[in-house]
Design a protein around this motif. Structure first.
Motif, PDB file in Angstrom:
ATOM      1  N   SER A  97       0.846  -1.195   0.000  1.00  0.00           N
ATOM      2  CA  SER A  97       0.000   0.000   0.000  1.00  0.00           C
ATOM      3  C   SER A  97       0.881   1.243   0.000  1.00  0.00           C
ATOM      4  CB  SER A  97      -0.908   0.004   1.230  1.00  0.00           C
ATOM      5  OG  SER A  97      -1.647   1.214   1.300  1.00  0.00           O
ATOM      6  N   TYR A  98       0.602   2.167  -0.925  1.00  0.00           N
ATOM      7  CA  TYR A  98       1.393   3.386  -1.012  1.00  0.00           C
ATOM      8  C   TYR A  98       0.540   4.634  -0.823  1.00  0.00           C
ATOM      9  CZ  TYR A  98       5.009   0.208  -2.499  1.00  0.00           C
ATOM     10  OH  TYR A  98       5.913  -0.830  -2.535  1.00  0.00           O
ATOM     11  N   THR A  99      -0.554   4.489  -0.092  1.00  0.00           N
ATOM     12  CA  THR A  99      -1.301   5.637   0.430  1.00  0.00           C
ATOM     13  C   THR A  99      -1.461   5.400   1.917  1.00  0.00           C
ATOM     14  OG1 THR A  99      -3.513   4.674   0.042  1.00  0.00           O
ATOM     15  CG2 THR A  99      -2.525   5.934  -1.756  1.00  0.00           C
ATOM     16  N   TRP A 100      -1.094   6.381   2.719  1.00  0.00           N
ATOM     17  CA  TRP A 100      -1.072   6.146   4.165  1.00  0.00           C
ATOM     18  C   TRP A 100      -1.075   7.470   4.930  1.00  0.00           C
ATOM     19  CZ3 TRP A 100       3.329   6.492   1.280  1.00  0.00           C
ATOM     20  CH2 TRP A 100       4.444   7.140   1.818  1.00  0.00           C
ATOM     21  N   PHE A 101      -0.981   7.359   6.272  1.00  0.00           N
ATOM     22  CA  PHE A 101      -1.000   8.520   7.166  1.00  0.00           C
ATOM     23  C   PHE A 101       0.147   8.406   8.163  1.00  0.00           C
ATOM     24  CE2 PHE A 101      -5.213   7.815   5.596  1.00  0.00           C
ATOM     25  CZ  PHE A 101      -5.698   9.083   5.299  1.00  0.00           C
ATOM     26  N   ASP A 102       0.761   9.539   8.466  1.00  0.00           N
ATOM     27  CA  ASP A 102       1.807   9.623   9.480  1.00  0.00           C
ATOM     28  C   ASP A 102       1.400  10.625  10.544  1.00  0.00           C
ATOM     29  OD1 ASP A 102       3.567   7.738   8.485  1.00  0.00           O
ATOM     30  OD2 ASP A 102       4.710   9.179   7.292  1.00  0.00           O
ATOM     31  N   VAL A 103       2.019  10.509  11.723  1.00  0.00           N
ATOM     32  CA  VAL A 103       1.774  11.422  12.834  1.00  0.00           C
ATOM     33  C   VAL A 103       2.959  12.374  12.979  1.00  0.00           C
ATOM     34  CG1 VAL A 103       1.539  11.603  15.339  1.00  0.00           C
ATOM     35  CG2 VAL A 103       0.263   9.869  14.088  1.00  0.00           C
ATOM     36  N   GLY A 104       2.656  13.633  13.259  1.00  0.00           N
ATOM     37  CA  GLY A 104       3.693  14.615  13.533  1.00  0.00           C
ATOM     38  C   GLY A 104       3.468  15.263  14.881  1.00  0.00           C
ATOM     39  N   LYS A 105       4.371  16.154  15.232  1.00  0.00           N
ATOM     40  CA  LYS A 105       4.244  16.866  16.513  1.00  0.00           C
ATOM     41  C   LYS A 105       4.766  18.288  16.350  1.00  0.00           C
ATOM     42  CE  LYS A 105       5.356  14.920  20.526  1.00  0.00           C
ATOM     43  NZ  LYS A 105       6.175  14.444  21.679  1.00  0.00           N
TER      44      LYS A 105
ATOM     45  N   GLY B  41       5.626  11.129  25.942  1.00  0.00           N
ATOM     46  CA  GLY B  41       6.480  12.276  25.684  1.00  0.00           C
ATOM     47  C   GLY B  41       5.741  13.577  25.454  1.00  0.00           C
ATOM     48  N   MET B  42       4.414  13.563  25.474  1.00  0.00           N
ATOM     49  CA  MET B  42       3.638  14.786  25.257  1.00  0.00           C
ATOM     50  C   MET B  42       3.780  15.730  26.445  1.00  0.00           C
ATOM     51  SD  MET B  42       1.865  14.938  22.329  1.00  0.00           S
ATOM     52  CE  MET B  42       0.395  15.911  22.701  1.00  0.00           C
ATOM     53  N   ARG B  43       4.146  16.992  26.169  1.00  0.00           N
ATOM     54  CA  ARG B  43       4.258  18.025  27.197  1.00  0.00           C
ATOM     55  C   ARG B  43       3.155  19.066  27.006  1.00  0.00           C
ATOM     56  NH1 ARG B  43       9.876  20.792  27.156  1.00  0.00           N
ATOM     57  NH2 ARG B  43       9.259  21.159  24.993  1.00  0.00           N
ATOM     58  N   ILE B  44       2.976  19.879  28.028  1.00  0.00           N
ATOM     59  CA  ILE B  44       1.996  20.954  27.926  1.00  0.00           C
ATOM     60  C   ILE B  44       2.348  21.840  26.724  1.00  0.00           C
ATOM     61  CG2 ILE B  44       1.016  22.980  29.054  1.00  0.00           C
ATOM     62  CD1 ILE B  44       1.642  21.667  31.728  1.00  0.00           C
ATOM     63  N   GLY B  45       1.379  22.082  25.874  1.00  0.00           N
ATOM     64  CA  GLY B  45       1.585  22.911  24.701  1.00  0.00           C
ATOM     65  C   GLY B  45       1.911  22.140  23.443  1.00  0.00           C
ATOM     66  N   ASP B  46       2.131  20.814  23.564  1.00  0.00           N
ATOM     67  CA  ASP B  46       2.430  20.016  22.376  1.00  0.00           C
ATOM     68  C   ASP B  46       1.167  19.784  21.547  1.00  0.00           C
ATOM     69  OD1 ASP B  46       5.074  19.883  23.028  1.00  0.00           O
ATOM     70  OD2 ASP B  46       5.081  17.779  23.609  1.00  0.00           O
ATOM     71  N   VAL B  47       1.337  19.740  20.239  1.00  0.00           N
ATOM     72  CA  VAL B  47       0.247  19.556  19.285  1.00  0.00           C
ATOM     73  C   VAL B  47       0.507  18.293  18.476  1.00  0.00           C
ATOM     74  CG1 VAL B  47      -0.849  20.507  17.209  1.00  0.00           C
ATOM     75  CG2 VAL B  47      -0.243  22.023  19.106  1.00  0.00           C
ATOM     76  N   VAL B  48      -0.534  17.470  18.314  1.00  0.00           N
ATOM     77  CA  VAL B  48      -0.451  16.269  17.486  1.00  0.00           C
ATOM     78  C   VAL B  48      -0.951  16.612  16.092  1.00  0.00           C
ATOM     79  CG1 VAL B  48      -1.164  13.855  17.232  1.00  0.00           C
ATOM     80  CG2 VAL B  48      -0.898  14.854  19.523  1.00  0.00           C
ATOM     81  N   THR B  49      -0.236  16.166  15.058  1.00  0.00           N
ATOM     82  CA  THR B  49      -0.657  16.422  13.685  1.00  0.00           C
ATOM     83  C   THR B  49      -0.792  15.111  12.923  1.00  0.00           C
ATOM     84  OG1 THR B  49       1.648  16.705  12.924  1.00  0.00           O
ATOM     85  CG2 THR B  49       0.453  18.681  13.627  1.00  0.00           C
ATOM     86  N   VAL B  50      -1.644  15.117  11.918  1.00  0.00           N
ATOM     87  CA  VAL B  50      -1.816  13.968  11.022  1.00  0.00           C
ATOM     88  C   VAL B  50      -1.519  14.428   9.596  1.00  0.00           C
ATOM     89  CG1 VAL B  50      -3.439  12.311  10.030  1.00  0.00           C
ATOM     90  CG2 VAL B  50      -3.480  12.785  12.489  1.00  0.00           C
TER      91      VAL B  50
END
Length: 366
Positions: A202-210, A333-342
């Motif tokens: 599969s070459y369509t997918w999703f990753d997580v960022g921060k 590892g999430m700290r106050i003010g951290d944002v999760v991205t997709v």
């Protein structure tokens, strides 16, 4: 039945169901209808499902501590075991979006951001995640900062302390769970025939960022701060000692890479590094060559502890996930003010990632 007993029975039923299976009877759910709405509520639960406000969690803890005379250590253990946590929700459901691979196309795109951990949306915020305006915060394209080292803002700790008090985050690792819900599919054809209907090839997918919070007072912004576009969060006067503080968000995942475009040291371009193919940190792949819409719900918990090289780690491959996504390290590892991205991805000619909806729920302990 008085409130402490009702709450005690509700949590007992929840714990019993978590251990032995079954669901919580609706009659056992505490009645919170007469309470004032909380600013931490940003979604509507499904029928039969109860998602607590921040005030609900604090009241439950208080009732268990004072009403049932339980030690606070036991109260914390009960609440954590029952996963009775407040959370924020952001969702993008603005119609089908497609990411096409191939020359000259944008093969990776930011789809959605979570609210910063600890930030409580005001009553005007909706599940479309309005922070500055209706659309900019969730999906505005991030830019690499012209620095690789950690960026520090003079007012960052001040904002973190304000959000800590308002959201009542507890412990060194306050984030307890992140839930991703994705509705998507690929182009419905292509790839090796034996991979059709599986996650292989599969070459369509999703990753997580921060992204991390960086706050500056007026006139203190560094020259390396991207100007156009940049997503920032205005801080109301009553929330901060100085009304001129601006909160920006520095992308740390994906990482920034620099390229020298000429012999002159000033001619340097900055880019985000994205893997060519789904790797061991992949959030979720689409089924290969399946045109029907698929819904994937991926749960990352702080107590996940799956060795990427174990049998369970290898099983994640069969589920379309990266082997390193169940270690729990990202959540812890999430700290106050951290944002999760997709981020949505597509690779190689003719592959298309069709996206109908992406949702991020971030839970924390109080």
């Amino acid at each position: 039945m008085d409130t402490p007993v009702r709450l005690g029975r509700y949590l007992f039923t929840t714990l019993n169901g978590a251990i032995f299976g079954g669901t919580t009877p609706p009659a056992e759910i505490p009645n919170f209808e007469d309470r004032e709405p909380s600013t931490s509520r940003v979604h509507t639960e499904a029928p039969g499902e109860f998602e607590p406000f921040l005030t609900d969690v604090l009241e439950v803890k208080n009732d268990l501590f004072k009403g049932l005379k339980l030690p606070m250590e036991i109260v914390d253990a009960i609440v954590d075991f029952a996963e009775y946590w407040p959370h924020t929700t952001t969702v993008r459901r603005s119609g089908e979006l497609s990411i096409s691979a191939g020359r000259g196309r944008e093969e990776e795109r930011l789809i959605l951001r979570s609210y910063p951990l600890g930030y409580l949306p005001n009553p005007l915020d909706t599940t479309e995640c309005r922070m500055l305006d209706e659309y900019s915060y969730p999906t505005i394209k991030p830019q690499p900062w012209k620095t690789i080292k950690e960026v520090e803002g003079e007012a960052t700790e001040e904002i973190r302390n304000k959000w800590l008090l308002s959201s009542q985050l507890k412990g060194d690792h306050p984030c307890r769970k992140i839930v991703f819900t994705i509705k998507s599919h690929d182009q419905g054809w292509g790839g090796e025939p034996q991979n059709k209907g599986t996650y292989k090839g599969s070459y369509t997918w999703f990753d997580v960022g921060k992204e991390e919070l960086v706050a500056f007072r007026e006139g203190q912004e560094p020259a390396t701060l991207p100007k156009d576009p940049i997503h920032t969060l205005e801080v109301p006067v009553e929330e901060c000692d100085s009304p001129t503080i601006t909160c920006a968000f520095h992308t740390i995942i994906p990482r920034t890479e620099s390229y020298q475009t000429s012999s002159d040291d000033v001619d340097i371009e900055y880019h985000f590094h994205h893997p060519l193919e789904p790797d061991t940190t992949c959030l979720q792949k689409n089924l290969t060559a399946v045109k029907q819409m698929q819904t994937h719900k991926i749960v990352w918990s702080c107590d996940d502890n799956v060795d990427p090289d174990s049998v369970d780690g290898k099983e994640l491959d069969n589920e379309g996930r990266g082997r390193e996504t169940a270690t729990g390290e990202f959540v812890r590892g999430m700290r106050i003010g951290d944002v999760v991205t997709v981020w949505g991805k597509a690779r190689f000619a003719a592959w298309v990632n069709f996206i109908e909806e992406v949702k991020i729920d971030v839970y924390w302990a109080v």
